[in-house]
Design a protein around this motif. Structure first.
Motif, PDB file in Angstrom:
ATOM      1  N   LEU A 157       0.826  -1.207   0.000  1.00 21.47           N
ATOM      2  CA  LEU A 157       0.000   0.000   0.000  1.00 21.47           C
ATOM      3  C   LEU A 157       0.863   1.261   0.000  1.00 21.47           C
ATOM      4  O   LEU A 157       0.550   2.237  -0.691  1.00 21.47           O
ATOM      5  CB  LEU A 157      -0.919  -0.008   1.228  1.00 21.47           C
ATOM      6  CG  LEU A 157      -1.816   1.230   1.395  1.00 21.47           C
ATOM      7  CD1 LEU A 157      -2.711   1.405   0.178  1.00 21.47           C
ATOM      8  CD2 LEU A 157      -2.651   1.109   2.662  1.00 21.47           C
ATOM      9  N   VAL A 158       1.963   1.226   0.745  1.00 27.14           N
ATOM     10  CA  VAL A 158       2.870   2.379   0.768  1.00 27.14           C
ATOM     11  C   VAL A 158       3.461   2.620  -0.616  1.00 27.14           C
ATOM     12  O   VAL A 158       3.535   3.761  -1.095  1.00 27.14           O
ATOM     13  CB  VAL A 158       3.990   2.170   1.809  1.00 27.14           C
ATOM     14  CG1 VAL A 158       5.056   3.247   1.681  1.00 27.14           C
ATOM     15  CG2 VAL A 158       3.415   2.173   3.223  1.00 27.14           C
ATOM     16  N   ALA A 171       0.697   3.973  -2.939  1.00 31.11           N
ATOM     17  CA  ALA A 171       0.346   5.359  -2.650  1.00 31.11           C
ATOM     18  C   ALA A 171       1.459   6.309  -3.062  1.00 31.11           C
ATOM     19  O   ALA A 171       1.204   7.385  -3.632  1.00 31.11           O
ATOM     20  CB  ALA A 171       0.036   5.505  -1.160  1.00 31.11           C
ATOM     21  N   THR A 202      -1.995  10.550   4.221  1.00 26.25           N
ATOM     22  CA  THR A 202      -3.302  10.135   3.704  1.00 26.25           C
ATOM     23  C   THR A 202      -3.713   8.775   4.249  1.00 26.25           C
ATOM     24  O   THR A 202      -4.863   8.574   4.635  1.00 26.25           O
ATOM     25  CB  THR A 202      -3.263  10.092   2.170  1.00 26.25           C
ATOM     26  OG1 THR A 202      -2.826  11.350   1.664  1.00 26.25           O
ATOM     27  CG2 THR A 202      -4.643   9.783   1.605  1.00 26.25           C
ATOM     28  N   MET A 203      -2.779   7.823   4.282  1.00 25.53           N
ATOM     29  CA  MET A 203      -3.085   6.484   4.787  1.00 25.53           C
ATOM     30  C   MET A 203      -3.546   6.517   6.237  1.00 25.53           C
ATOM     31  O   MET A 203      -4.435   5.768   6.636  1.00 25.53           O
ATOM     32  CB  MET A 203      -1.858   5.575   4.651  1.00 25.53           C
ATOM     33  CG  MET A 203      -1.529   5.170   3.237  1.00 25.53           C
ATOM     34  SD  MET A 203       0.096   4.370   3.127  1.00 25.53           S
ATOM     35  CE  MET A 203      -0.077   3.066   4.339  1.00 25.53           C
ATOM     36  N   THR A 204      -2.939   7.384   7.033  1.00 26.39           N
ATOM     37  CA  THR A 204      -3.299   7.472   8.452  1.00 26.39           C
ATOM     38  C   THR A 204      -4.463   8.420   8.694  1.00 26.39           C
ATOM     39  O   THR A 204      -4.825   8.662   9.850  1.00 26.39           O
ATOM     40  CB  THR A 204      -2.090   7.944   9.268  1.00 26.39           C
ATOM     41  OG1 THR A 204      -1.598   9.178   8.735  1.00 26.39           O
ATOM     42  CG2 THR A 204      -0.972   6.904   9.224  1.00 26.39           C
ATOM     43  N   VAL A 236      -6.591   5.505  -1.449  1.00 22.79           N
ATOM     44  CA  VAL A 236      -5.522   5.349  -0.467  1.00 22.79           C
ATOM     45  C   VAL A 236      -6.082   5.396   0.950  1.00 22.79           C
ATOM     46  O   VAL A 236      -5.675   4.630   1.829  1.00 22.79           O
ATOM     47  CB  VAL A 236      -4.446   6.439  -0.669  1.00 22.79           C
ATOM     48  CG1 VAL A 236      -3.421   6.395   0.465  1.00 22.79           C
ATOM     49  CG2 VAL A 236      -3.751   6.257  -2.012  1.00 22.79           C
ATOM     50  N   GLY A 276      -5.902   2.298   3.326  1.00 22.38           N
ATOM     51  CA  GLY A 276      -5.132   2.523   4.548  1.00 22.38           C
ATOM     52  C   GLY A 276      -5.907   2.113   5.784  1.00 22.38           C
ATOM     53  O   GLY A 276      -5.380   1.430   6.671  1.00 22.38           O
ATOM     54  N   SER A 330       1.605  10.217   1.126  1.00 25.42           N
ATOM     55  CA  SER A 330       1.027   8.876   1.247  1.00 25.42           C
ATOM     56  C   SER A 330       0.790   8.501   2.699  1.00 25.42           C
ATOM     57  O   SER A 330      -0.284   8.014   3.064  1.00 25.42           O
ATOM     58  CB  SER A 330       1.951   7.850   0.586  1.00 25.42           C
ATOM     59  OG  SER A 330       2.149   8.155  -0.773  1.00 25.42           O
TER      60      SER A 330
END
Length: 399
Positions: free
Chosen positions: A159-160, A163, A191-193, A214, A218, A188
């Motif tokens: 995912l990282v 993103a 946005t993921m967090t 994302v 995430g 990234s």
């Protein structure tokens, strides 16, 4: 000679690994001038002479060729990498690997349709692997904490990468523009967090949809990480705490079985089969032979505190079914001291201890040697075995 057939799960793991390699190769071959192509595919060792050691990290990470990379094929590479890792889990028949592989193979097929890459080798192989996984789902029945942790980490890493490079690909559709990897990586993670500082904003529809994906992925990845990795650890300890502190509160109108002998296990089975609640007390440190979910306590069944925790005050009866007759006698004495009104039943494993156990005056003595010998003798001699005879043998072991 007899040929040894490979197990189905091994064959499926090999096919999934081949599918992953093909997906990775199909993407790597689309990156012109990369180090992997020059060195390992074309065998051009002179590529090393073109690398400035001071800029080696930039070259390895492809910073000089970012604009030439077709990022639309990046998801295929991520899926291929994930399938290679999942193939290892399929070899050990991990259930988590089976579930993740189904998702990845489905994603690979969807990506092929999105890129109009249909009916090529990877697409057909993905469908074949999907069918085999569904057909042989019973083969993957092992729960592996290590495998679950590994695949969770792989999912977060993928995912990282998705993103970060996706942000680079759509860099000019953000305000301000994202033109370098550190900024893309920063956006990234933010946005993921779901932190969202607002310093970088998507301004086009494609960029907004990408940012939304994302965020969704995430949240899913971190939720899965907590469930798969932390959940079993916290849940197991919480279960033990609840079982130790709160289960005794609801113990009422139940039977207390002391011991882990074959007789005790069978009595527990028959009582629970008839719908009666049973609390079992086994010695501290002893193995638990009872089925999962049974109300089992560890401790000395002749200890007043242990019997109290087992809910002897609300019990229907206490069954002392230990393999040691002297321990059964002490359990009966302790039970009568705490709750004189509760019925006590003791087993005698050696007939010579029968008279001694009678002295502690349990309400019922079950002596398998005496009962079995009497019933067998009556049967062989043709005598009648009625309910009165059985009850006479059970109560106080009268013969």
């Amino acid at each position: 000679m007899r040929r040894t057939r490979l197990p189905a799960h091994v064959i499926i793991a090999v096919l999934v690994g081949i599918d992953g390699l093909l997906l990775l190769a199909s993407v790597l071959l689309r990156v012109p001038g990369s180090l992997l192509i020059d060195l390992f595919v074309r065998g051009d060792m002179r590529a090393l002479e073109r690398i400035d050691a001071m800029h080696l990290p930039r070259f390895l990470f492809g910073l000089n060729a970012i604009e030439r990379i077709d990022f639309s094929h990046l998801p295929r590479a991520l899926v291929g990498f994930a399938l290679l890792a999942l193939a290892c889990g399929l070899v050990i028949r991990a259930r988590t690997a089976w579930a993740f592989t189904l998702v990845m193979l489905t994603l690979a097929a969807v990506i092929n349709f999105h890129l109009d890459i249909r009916f090529d080798l990877t697409f057909v192989l993905s469908l074949v692997c999907l069918g085999l996984l569904l057909w042989y789902w019973r083969e993957f029945d092992r729960a592996s904490f290590a495998a679950a942790t590994l695949y969770t980490l792989v999912a977060v890493f993928a995912l990282v990468v998705y993103a970060t490079f996706g942000t680079m690909y759509l860099g000019h559709e953000f305000k301000p523009n994202v033109v370098d990897l550190p900024t893309a990586f920063y956006f990234s993670i933010v946005t993921m967090t779901t932190v969202g500082y607002g310093d970088i904003v998507p301004v086009t529809t494609d960029a907004r949809l990408f940012t939304a994906s994302v965020i969704i992925f995430g949240i899913s990845a971190f939720a899965t990480s907590l469930t798969v990795v932390i959940g079993p650890l916290v849940g197991g300890n919480l279960k033990k705490i609840l079982a130790g502190r709160f289960t005794h509160v609801i113990r009422k109108n139940h039977f207390i079985v002391a011991g882990a002998s074959p007789l005790a296990i069978n009595v527990h089975h028959e009582l629970t089969r008839r719908g009666w609640p049973v609390t079992v007390i086994i010695a501290s440190g002893a193995d638990n032979p009872y089925p999962e979910g049974a109300d089992v306590m560890h401790g000395d069944a002749s200890d007043n505190a242990v019997l109290t925790q087992a809910g002897i005050g609300h019990a229907k009866a206490v069954l002392a079914l230990r393999a040691d007759d002297s321990e059964n006698a002490f359990i009966v004495l302790a039970a009568k001291e705490i709750a004189p009104a509760v019925r006590t039943i003791a087993s005698v494993n050696d007939s010579k201890h029968l008279s001694k156990l009678k002295r502690v005056q349990p309400d019922m003595i079950f002596a398998p040697p005496v009962v079995g010998g009497e019933l067998l003798a009556r049967t062989l001699s043709g005598e009648t075995v009625d309910n009165e005879t059985v009850m006479r043998l059970l109560f106080h072991g009268d013969t």
